[in-house]
Motif scaffolding. Structure first.
Motif, PDB file in Angstrom:
ATOM      1  N   LEU A 108       0.770  -1.348   0.069  1.00 52.88           N
ATOM      2  CA  LEU A 108       0.091  -0.345   0.275  1.00 52.88           C
ATOM      3  C   LEU A 108       0.847   1.063  -0.083  1.00 52.88           C
ATOM      4  N   ASP A 109       1.839   1.246   0.608  1.00 54.84           N
ATOM      5  CA  ASP A 109       2.923   2.125   0.599  1.00 54.84           C
ATOM      6  C   ASP A 109       3.763   2.297  -0.729  1.00 54.84           C
ATOM      7  N   LEU A 110       3.963   1.230  -0.984  1.00 57.18           N
ATOM      8  CA  LEU A 110       4.989   1.364  -2.175  1.00 57.18           C
ATOM      9  C   LEU A 110       3.031   2.280  -3.334  1.00 57.18           C
ATOM     10  N   LYS A 111       2.539   1.601  -4.099  1.00 56.87           N
ATOM     11  CA  LYS A 111       1.201   2.014  -4.690  1.00 56.87           C
ATOM     12  C   LYS A 111       1.138   3.350  -3.986  1.00 56.87           C
ATOM     13  N   SER A 112       1.464   4.516  -2.836  1.00 53.06           N
ATOM     14  CA  SER A 112       0.929   5.572  -2.409  1.00 53.06           C
ATOM     15  C   SER A 112       2.176   6.250  -3.412  1.00 53.06           C
ATOM     16  N   ARG A 113       3.329   5.488  -2.939  1.00 48.91           N
ATOM     17  CA  ARG A 113       4.609   6.252  -3.913  1.00 48.91           C
ATOM     18  C   ARG A 113       4.451   6.293  -5.346  1.00 48.91           C
ATOM     19  N   ILE A 114       3.934   5.932  -5.678  1.00 46.73           N
ATOM     20  CA  ILE A 114       3.671   5.726  -7.183  1.00 46.73           C
ATOM     21  C   ILE A 114       3.000   6.998  -7.466  1.00 46.73           C
ATOM     22  N   GLU A 115       1.716   7.010  -6.377  1.00 44.38           N
ATOM     23  CA  GLU A 115       0.741   7.857  -7.231  1.00 44.38           C
ATOM     24  C   GLU A 115       0.995   9.268  -6.481  1.00 44.38           C
ATOM     25  N   SER A 117       4.440  10.479  -7.060  1.00 39.58           N
ATOM     26  CA  SER A 117       6.080  10.722  -7.253  1.00 39.58           C
ATOM     27  C   SER A 117       5.792  10.309  -9.231  1.00 39.58           C
ATOM     28  N   LEU A 118       4.549   9.576  -9.474  1.00 32.46           N
ATOM     29  CA  LEU A 118       4.099   9.975 -10.490  1.00 32.46           C
ATOM     30  C   LEU A 118       2.659  10.482 -11.248  1.00 32.46           C
ATOM     31  N   ALA A 119       1.945  10.393 -10.238  1.00 30.66           N
ATOM     32  CA  ALA A 119       0.622  10.614 -10.763  1.00 30.66           C
ATOM     33  C   ALA A 119       0.325  10.090 -12.071  1.00 30.66           C
ATOM     34  N   PRO A 120       0.130   8.536 -11.798  1.00 24.35           N
ATOM     35  CA  PRO A 120      -0.488   7.893 -13.664  1.00 24.35           C
ATOM     36  C   PRO A 120      -2.013   8.169 -13.693  1.00 24.35           C
ATOM     37  N   ASP A 121      -1.935   8.273 -14.578  1.00 24.04           N
ATOM     38  CA  ASP A 121      -3.359   8.169 -14.870  1.00 24.04           C
ATOM     39  C   ASP A 121      -3.748   6.881 -14.853  1.00 24.04           C
ATOM     40  N   PHE A 122      -3.316   5.931 -14.982  1.00 29.79           N
ATOM     41  CA  PHE A 122      -3.205   4.367 -14.633  1.00 29.79           C
ATOM     42  C   PHE A 122      -2.055   3.330 -14.815  1.00 29.79           C
ATOM     43  N   LEU A 123      -2.429   2.557 -13.426  1.00 28.56           N
ATOM     44  CA  LEU A 123      -0.927   1.740 -13.090  1.00 28.56           C
ATOM     45  C   LEU A 123      -1.649   0.459 -13.664  1.00 28.56           C
ATOM     46  N   LEU A 124      -0.354  -0.183 -14.439  1.00 32.17           N
ATOM     47  CA  LEU A 124      -0.998  -1.804 -15.630  1.00 32.17           C
ATOM     48  C   LEU A 124       0.710  -2.268 -14.636  1.00 32.17           C
ATOM     49  N   ILE A 125      -0.591  -3.377 -14.369  1.00 31.24           N
ATOM     50  CA  ILE A 125       0.872  -4.683 -13.469  1.00 31.24           C
ATOM     51  C   ILE A 125       0.827  -5.570 -14.234  1.00 31.24           C
ATOM     52  N   ASP A 126       1.442  -6.301 -14.675  1.00 33.04           N
ATOM     53  CA  ASP A 126       2.325  -7.797 -15.236  1.00 33.04           C
ATOM     54  C   ASP A 126       1.990  -8.584 -14.369  1.00 33.04           C
ATOM     55  N   SER A 127       1.265  -9.428 -14.383  1.00 29.18           N
ATOM     56  CA  SER A 127       1.907  -9.801 -12.714  1.00 29.18           C
ATOM     57  C   SER A 127       1.714 -11.737 -13.162  1.00 29.18           C
ATOM     58  N   ARG A 128       2.633 -12.253 -12.013  1.00 29.95           N
ATOM     59  CA  ARG A 128       2.685 -13.842 -12.462  1.00 29.95           C
ATOM     60  C   ARG A 128       0.931 -14.901 -12.522  1.00 29.95           C
ATOM     61  N   THR A 129       0.899 -15.533 -13.312  1.00 28.19           N
ATOM     62  CA  THR A 129      -0.228 -16.105 -13.220  1.00 28.19           C
ATOM     63  C   THR A 129      -0.635 -17.646 -12.822  1.00 28.19           C
ATOM     64  N   GLY A 130      -1.279 -17.388 -12.184  1.00 25.67           N
ATOM     65  CA  GLY A 130      -1.588 -18.577 -11.149  1.00 25.67           C
ATOM     66  C   GLY A 130      -1.905 -18.066  -9.789  1.00 25.67           C
TER      67      GLY A 130
END
Length: 143
Positions: A108-115, A117-130
């Protein structure tokens, strides 16, 4: 369309988003210095206070615009030995199931830091399947 996006490579066991982007005219992949595994290692294993996430990201130029619209947050310098050693030292089970779990707060802290520092309109996450501990934290913490 002018939207700012952060692309997070959370497929830590098979990272590869850096090969999908280029910052050079010859089409070479992004030269990754640090990434998500380094961030997690610094915070979880080394016990460092999280600094700026900008040292872990790379702006990707988009043709026909001067604005940095895409920021890559790579997994790290895979497939180097240093990357795999750092990844192996992160105990995902302890992050979420130990008596004093720190995983949810960490992400949650990382998400807040992304918001912030970078203020994106979208956060796209490539995660592991399964269904995995690594993939599960993407669903629960970044949505």
């Amino acid at each position: 369309m002018g939207f700012k996006s952060v692309v997070l490579d959370f497929d830590l066991e098979a990272p590869g988003l850096c090969y999908k982007f280029t910052v050079s005219k010859d089409g070479a992949p992004v030269d990754v210095k640090r990434g998500l595994v380094d961030y997690l290692f610094d915070v979880v294993i080394e016990g460092k206070k999280p600094g700026s996430i900008l040292e872990y990201t790379k702006e990707i130029p988009i043709p026909s615009t001067d604005n940095p619209l895409v920021t890559l947050f790579p997994a790290g310098r895979a497939p180097t030995a240093d990357y795999w050693e750092k990844l192996c030292r992160i105990n995902w089970h302890d992050l979420f199931y130990s008596p004093d779990p720190k995983g949810v707060k960490l992400f949650l802290d990382l998400k807040s830091r992304i918001e912030e520092s970078l203020a994106p309109d979208f956060l796209l996450i490539d995660s592991r399947t399964g269904v995995t501990e690594m993939g599960g934290c993407c669903d629960n913490n970044f949505t």
